[in-house]
Design a protein around this motif. Structure first.
Motif, mmCIF file in Angstrom:
data_model
loop_
_atom_site.group_PDB
_atom_site.id
_atom_site.type_symbol
_atom_site.label_atom_id
_atom_site.label_comp_id
_atom_site.label_asym_id
_atom_site.label_seq_id
_atom_site.Cartn_x
_atom_site.Cartn_y
_atom_site.Cartn_z
ATOM 1 N N ALA A 109 51.208 34.479 51.664
ATOM 2 C CA ALA A 109 51.217 35.787 50.983
ATOM 3 C C ALA A 109 51.094 35.597 49.470
ATOM 4 O O ALA A 109 51.714 34.696 48.900
ATOM 5 C CB ALA A 109 52.493 36.547 51.309
ATOM 6 N N ILE A 110 50.287 36.455 48.844
ATOM 7 C CA ILE A 110 50.091 36.404 47.392
ATOM 8 C C ILE A 110 50.438 37.771 46.816
ATOM 9 O O ILE A 110 49.877 38.789 47.221
ATOM 10 C CB ILE A 110 48.636 36.052 47.032
ATOM 11 N N ARG A 111 51.377 37.766 45.880
ATOM 12 C CA ARG A 111 51.693 38.991 45.126
ATOM 13 C C ARG A 111 51.114 38.821 43.739
ATOM 14 O O ARG A 111 51.352 37.814 43.077
ATOM 15 C CB ARG A 111 53.207 39.206 45.049
ATOM 16 N N LYS A 112 50.351 39.811 43.303
ATOM 17 C CA LYS A 112 49.704 39.750 41.996
ATOM 18 C C LYS A 112 50.425 40.702 41.049
ATOM 19 O O LYS A 112 50.625 41.871 41.362
ATOM 20 C CB LYS A 112 48.229 40.129 42.139
ATOM 21 N N HIS A 113 50.810 40.168 39.880
ATOM 22 C CA HIS A 113 51.468 40.968 38.844
ATOM 23 C C HIS A 113 50.549 41.011 37.626
ATOM 24 O O HIS A 113 50.242 39.969 37.040
ATOM 25 C CB HIS A 113 52.807 40.347 38.428
ATOM 26 N N GLU A 114 50.134 42.198 37.231
ATOM 27 C CA GLU A 114 49.279 42.362 36.053
ATOM 28 C C GLU A 114 50.131 42.180 34.799
ATOM 29 O O GLU A 114 51.088 42.920 34.600
ATOM 30 C CB GLU A 114 48.655 43.768 36.037
ATOM 31 N N VAL A 115 49.813 41.179 33.979
ATOM 32 C CA VAL A 115 50.578 40.958 32.757
ATOM 33 C C VAL A 115 49.700 40.834 31.515
ATOM 34 O O VAL A 115 50.189 40.959 30.407
ATOM 35 C CB VAL A 115 51.494 39.703 32.857
ATOM 36 N N ILE B 18 58.612 38.125 32.980
ATOM 37 C CA ILE B 18 58.475 38.970 34.166
ATOM 38 C C ILE B 18 59.390 38.436 35.256
ATOM 39 O O ILE B 18 59.454 37.222 35.488
ATOM 40 C CB ILE B 18 57.017 39.083 34.661
ATOM 41 N N ASP B 19 60.113 39.345 35.903
ATOM 42 C CA ASP B 19 60.960 39.034 37.053
ATOM 43 C C ASP B 19 60.059 39.120 38.286
ATOM 44 O O ASP B 19 59.552 40.196 38.612
ATOM 45 C CB ASP B 19 62.099 40.049 37.126
ATOM 46 N N LEU B 20 59.829 38.014 38.955
ATOM 47 C CA LEU B 20 58.924 37.996 40.096
ATOM 48 C C LEU B 20 59.457 38.758 41.301
ATOM 49 O O LEU B 20 58.691 39.148 42.170
ATOM 50 C CB LEU B 20 58.589 36.553 40.494
ATOM 51 N N GLU B 21 60.755 38.981 41.349
ATOM 52 C CA GLU B 21 61.333 39.736 42.463
ATOM 53 C C GLU B 21 61.125 41.242 42.293
ATOM 54 O O GLU B 21 60.839 41.940 43.257
ATOM 55 C CB GLU B 21 62.831 39.427 42.600
ATOM 56 N N THR B 22 61.274 41.736 41.065
ATOM 57 C CA THR B 22 61.198 43.177 40.826
ATOM 58 C C THR B 22 59.902 43.608 40.150
ATOM 59 O O THR B 22 59.566 44.790 40.155
ATOM 60 C CB THR B 22 62.369 43.639 39.935
ATOM 61 N N GLY B 23 59.209 42.671 39.512
ATOM 62 C CA GLY B 23 58.006 43.015 38.754
ATOM 63 C C GLY B 23 58.313 43.551 37.368
ATOM 64 O O GLY B 23 57.410 43.895 36.603
ATOM 65 N N GLN B 24 59.595 43.622 37.007
ATOM 66 C CA GLN B 24 60.024 44.149 35.710
ATOM 67 C C GLN B 24 59.623 43.202 34.585
ATOM 68 O O GLN B 24 59.897 42.011 34.648
ATOM 69 C CB GLN B 24 61.546 44.337 35.699
ATOM 70 N N LYS B 25 58.966 43.762 33.556
ATOM 71 C CA LYS B 25 58.571 42.979 32.380
ATOM 72 C C LYS B 25 59.505 43.318 31.226
ATOM 73 O O LYS B 25 59.807 44.481 30.988
ATOM 74 C CB LYS B 25 57.135 43.315 31.982
ATOM 75 N N THR B 26 59.948 42.285 30.508
ATOM 76 C CA THR B 26 60.879 42.461 29.406
ATOM 77 C C THR B 26 60.352 41.740 28.180
ATOM 78 O O THR B 26 60.000 40.554 28.258
ATOM 79 C CB THR B 26 62.271 41.888 29.768
ATOM 80 N N ALA B 27 60.310 42.449 27.051
ATOM 81 C CA ALA B 27 59.900 41.825 25.791
ATOM 82 C C ALA B 27 60.969 40.815 25.385
ATOM 83 O O ALA B 27 62.165 41.071 25.499
ATOM 84 C CB ALA B 27 59.723 42.883 24.711
ATOM 85 N N ALA B 28 60.530 39.648 24.906
ATOM 86 C CA ALA B 28 61.461 38.589 24.516
ATOM 87 C C ALA B 28 61.296 38.196 23.055
ATOM 88 O O ALA B 28 61.726 37.128 22.647
ATOM 89 C CB ALA B 28 61.274 37.378 25.424
#
Length: 160
Positions: free
Chosen positions: A98-104, A136-146
């Motif tokens: 399985a592949i999950r793609k996250h647009e970043v 990016i949290d790979l479990e939730t997809g949440q992106k956070t500025a660092a």
């Protein structure tokens, strides 16, 4: 695939049989990048392959025809993380395929020790890596500025 001396009349396609070997699934398998399935078509695509540690059972895990040039970042357990040609994160389960793609729209720099977070630099343009860090949290997809890239940031020095 890379063309050597393009436009010189002596262009050659260079075969990369296996590069960036990355152990996965607690060392029971090895993921690697290769252009061996595309080299005869002269398309510049690399796929990610998976092979058992004993050399048996090789298969294509990420098809370069679908995702473009995929670049391996790192692994944790059965999770493999790569960057796709469109600057997305590919979160790959090597057991199920399985592949999950996250647009970043970013350049991937590091996978956390627990395999859950990816540190990346946002892109300022199609070709210019920016100075803003993101996670990016790979479990939730949440992106956070660092924040901004620190002056002594190791990836600014061309080490990786």
């Amino acid at each position: 695939m890379q063309l050597e001396n393009p436009g010189s009349g002596e262009s050659k396609t260079i075969l990369y049989w296996a590069s960036r070997p990355t152990p996965v699934n607690d060392g029971r398998a090895i993921a690697f990048e290769s252009n061996k399935n595309a080299v005869l078509t002269k398309k510049q695509t690399f796929s990610i392959h998976l092979v058992n540690a004993d050399g048996t059972g090789e298969k294509v895990l990420v098809d370069g025809a679908k995702y473009g040039y995929a670049v391996l970042l790192d692994s944790f357990g059965s999770r493999l993380v790569a960057e796709s040609e469109d600057r997305s994160v590919l979160d790959i389960d090597v057991v199920t395929g399985a592949i999950r793609k996250h647009e970043v729209n970013g350049h991937l720099d590091a996978l956390s020790k627990d395999g859950r977070y990816v540190l990346y630099r946002g892109m300022d343009s199609d070709v210019l890596v920016g100075r803003k860090l993101w996670v990016i949290d790979l479990e939730t997809g949440q992106k956070t500025a660092a924040g901004d890239v620190p002056q002594d940031y190791i990836y600014n020095k061309g080490i990786k």
